[in-house]
Design a protein around this motif. Structure first.
Motif, short mmCIF file in Angstrom:
data_model
loop_
_atom_site.label_atom_id
_atom_site.label_comp_id
_atom_site.label_asym_id
_atom_site.label_seq_id
_atom_site.Cartn_x
_atom_site.Cartn_y
_atom_site.Cartn_z
N GLN A 34 0.83 -1.21 0.00
CA GLN A 34 0.00 0.00 0.00
C GLN A 34 0.87 1.26 0.00
N SER A 35 1.95 1.23 0.77
CA SER A 35 2.86 2.39 0.80
C SER A 35 3.52 2.60 -0.57
N LEU A 36 3.93 1.51 -1.21
CA LEU A 36 4.54 1.62 -2.53
C LEU A 36 3.55 2.22 -3.53
N GLU A 37 2.30 1.80 -3.46
CA GLU A 37 1.28 2.34 -4.36
C GLU A 37 1.09 3.83 -4.14
N ARG A 38 1.12 4.28 -2.90
CA ARG A 38 1.00 5.71 -2.61
C ARG A 38 2.20 6.47 -3.15
N TYR A 39 3.37 5.88 -3.02
CA TYR A 39 4.59 6.50 -3.52
C TYR A 39 4.52 6.66 -5.05
N LEU A 40 4.15 5.60 -5.75
CA LEU A 40 4.08 5.65 -7.20
C LEU A 40 2.97 6.59 -7.68
N HIS A 41 1.90 6.68 -6.93
CA HIS A 41 0.82 7.61 -7.29
C HIS A 41 1.32 9.06 -7.21
N ALA A 42 2.16 9.34 -6.20
CA ALA A 42 2.66 10.70 -6.00
C ALA A 42 3.74 11.07 -7.01
N LEU A 43 4.64 10.13 -7.34
CA LEU A 43 5.77 10.43 -8.22
C LEU A 43 5.54 10.02 -9.67
N GLY A 44 4.50 9.24 -9.91
CA GLY A 44 4.22 8.77 -11.25
C GLY A 44 4.56 7.30 -11.40
N PRO A 45 3.70 6.52 -12.06
CA PRO A 45 3.91 5.07 -12.14
C PRO A 45 5.19 4.66 -12.85
N ALA A 46 5.74 5.54 -13.69
CA ALA A 46 6.96 5.20 -14.42
C ALA A 46 8.22 5.75 -13.75
N SER A 47 8.07 6.31 -12.54
CA SER A 47 9.23 6.93 -11.88
C SER A 47 10.29 5.90 -11.52
N LEU A 48 9.88 4.71 -11.13
CA LEU A 48 10.81 3.61 -10.88
C LEU A 48 11.00 2.85 -12.19
N GLY A 49 12.11 3.11 -12.86
CA GLY A 49 12.29 2.55 -14.19
C GLY A 49 13.10 1.28 -14.25
N TRP A 50 13.88 0.99 -13.17
CA TRP A 50 14.79 -0.13 -13.22
C TRP A 50 14.82 -0.86 -11.88
N TYR A 51 15.15 -2.14 -11.91
CA TYR A 51 15.31 -2.92 -10.69
C TYR A 51 16.55 -3.79 -10.83
N VAL A 52 17.09 -4.21 -9.70
CA VAL A 52 18.28 -5.05 -9.71
C VAL A 52 17.91 -6.45 -9.24
N ASP A 53 18.40 -7.47 -9.93
CA ASP A 53 18.06 -8.84 -9.56
C ASP A 53 19.03 -9.35 -8.49
N ASN A 54 18.82 -10.59 -8.08
CA ASN A 54 19.62 -11.16 -6.99
C ASN A 54 21.09 -11.33 -7.34
N ASP A 55 21.41 -11.28 -8.63
CA ASP A 55 22.80 -11.41 -9.06
C ASP A 55 23.47 -10.06 -9.29
N GLY A 56 22.73 -8.98 -9.01
CA GLY A 56 23.30 -7.65 -9.15
C GLY A 56 23.15 -7.03 -10.52
N TYR A 57 22.35 -7.64 -11.39
CA TYR A 57 22.15 -7.10 -12.74
C TYR A 57 20.90 -6.21 -12.76
N TRP A 58 21.00 -5.07 -13.47
CA TRP A 58 19.87 -4.16 -13.59
C TRP A 58 19.04 -4.49 -14.82
N TRP A 59 17.70 -4.38 -14.65
CA TRP A 59 16.76 -4.67 -15.73
C TRP A 59 15.70 -3.58 -15.79
N SER A 60 15.27 -3.29 -17.00
CA SER A 60 14.26 -2.25 -17.19
C SER A 60 12.88 -2.77 -16.79
#
Length: 295
Positions: A34-60
C-alpha cells in the motif's frame, strides 16, 4: 550538490524515508504494498524505471508486466527488492525493501535484532515543485499503515557507495550540516532492533516499545518544548515527531545547531543506535562523533 560525470550523477541530495518493522515478511508485505502504491501515485507510475536482480544485474521495468514489483513484493518466500529511476545515475527516486519470510535457529542466533525494512527516496525537485508540505503529507501517508517500531525521514545524501571521489564531500558536509543523514550502513535492519532508533531527522516515527516507554504521544509531547516541534499520534501505538515545517540542514559554521533536533536527541538518548564496525571511509571516532552530533 551533485558530483557529475559526463552522463551520470554519483552523489545527490534528497529526502530519505525509512521504516523498520519487527515481524515476518508475510505480516508486513501487504502494508508495504500500500505504501509503494501511494509513492508511485505521487511520483508517477513510471518513476521507478529499473530494478536489480539477486545477481546484481539491472533490468528495465518497462520490459516487465505492470504488476511485476507487486508480484515480487508479495512473494510468500520473502523479498529483497531494489528499484531506482535509473541504473547508472542517482536520481533521488528509489524504493527498496527487505523482508524475511522465516528465520532459522542459526539466523535467529546470529541476528536476534533482524527486522523487515522499507525505504523510499524523494528528489529535491519534489520539494521544490510540490513544497515541503506535500513531502510531509506523503511521508506521513507512507508510514501510516506500516507496523513500524521506528522510522525517519529527512535530508540525506544518495550515492552508489563510498567512492574515493565522494568521501571528502560526505565527510565535510556531514560535519558542517548536522541535518544531513549519511548513506545508511548496509544491512542496518539486521542490527537496529525494536529498542533502538536512529538519531533525529526531520520526521521521526516511533512505535512500540519505545513510544510506550515514553508515555505514548502525550508523554512524548510533554517532554518537547520547541515551538517548531509537533507530535502527531498516528494510532494508539505509533506517532510521528515533526521537527519544523520543512527539512533543515543546519550549519555549524554560522551557529545553526538545530536546537529542536538537539532537544529530541536528548529525550531519545537512552534508545539511540550506535553503529558497530566500518562505515564507508569514516574512522570509528568519526562515526561516533557524527552519531552524537546532537548530544
Amino acid at each position: 550538490m551533485d558530483i557529475e560525470g559526463e552522463q551520470i550523477t554519483v552523489l545527490k541530495e534528497g529526502v530519505h524515508v525509512a521504516f523498520y518493522m519487527p515481524g515476518f515478511h508475510q505480516e508486513v508485505a501487504p502494508a508495504v504494498m500500500q505504501s509503494l502504491e501511494r509513492y508511485l501515485h505521487a511520483l508517477g507510475p513510471a518513476s521507478l524505471g529499473w530494478y536489480v536482480d539477486n545477481d546484481g544485474y539491472w533490468w528495465s521495468l518497462s520490459d516487465k508486466d505492470e504488476g511485476f514489483l507487486r508480484n515480487q513484493l508479495m512473494d510468500p518466500r520473502g523479498a529483497r527488492i531494489e528499484a531506482r529511476g535509473r541504473p547508472d545515475s542517482v536520481t533521488g527516486i528509489g524504493f527498496s525493501y527487505v523482508g524475511h519470510a522465516f528465520v532459522t535457529p542459526l539466523f535467529a542466533q546470529n541476528y536476534p535484532q533482524a527486522m523487515c525494512a522499507v525505504e523510499f527516496w524523494l528528489p529535491t525537485e519534489f520539494l521544490e515543485e510540490q513544497g515541503a508540505e506535500a513531502a510531509h503529507a506523503l511521508t506521513i501517508e507512507l508510514g501510516r499503515g506500516l507496523p513500524f517500531s521506528s522510522g525517519h525521514a529527512g535530508l540525506s545524501f544518495e550515492t552508489w557507495g563510498w567512492m574515493e571521489a565522494t568521501t571528502p564531500v560526505l565527510r565535510e558536509s556531514s560535519l558542517r550540516h548536522p541535518g544531513f543523514d549519511l548513506p545508511r550502513p548496509s544491512a542496518l535492519e539486521m542490527y537496529l532492533g525494536s529498542r533502538r532508533v536512529r538519531g533525529p531527522s526531520w520526521l521521526n516515527f516511533l512505535g512500540p516499545p519505545i513510544l510506550e516507554e515514553l508515555g505514548g504521544a502525550e508523554g512524548l509531547r510533554a517532554r518537547l518544548h520547541s515551538p517548531s516541534t509537533e507530535v502527531q499520534a498516528l494510532s494508539l501505538e505509533r506517532a510521528v515527531v515533526s521537527l519544523g515545517r520543512e527539512p533543515e540542514a543546519g550549519d555549524l559554521e554560522t551557529g545553526d545547531t538545530l536546537p529542536h533536533y538537539r532537544e529530541l536527541a536528548s529525550v531519545l538518548e537512552p534508545w539511540l543506535y550506535e553503529h558497530q564496525g566500518s562505515w564507508g571511509a569514516l574512522t570509528k571516532e568519526e562515526v561516533r562523533r557524527w552519531e552524537r552530533r546532537f548530544l
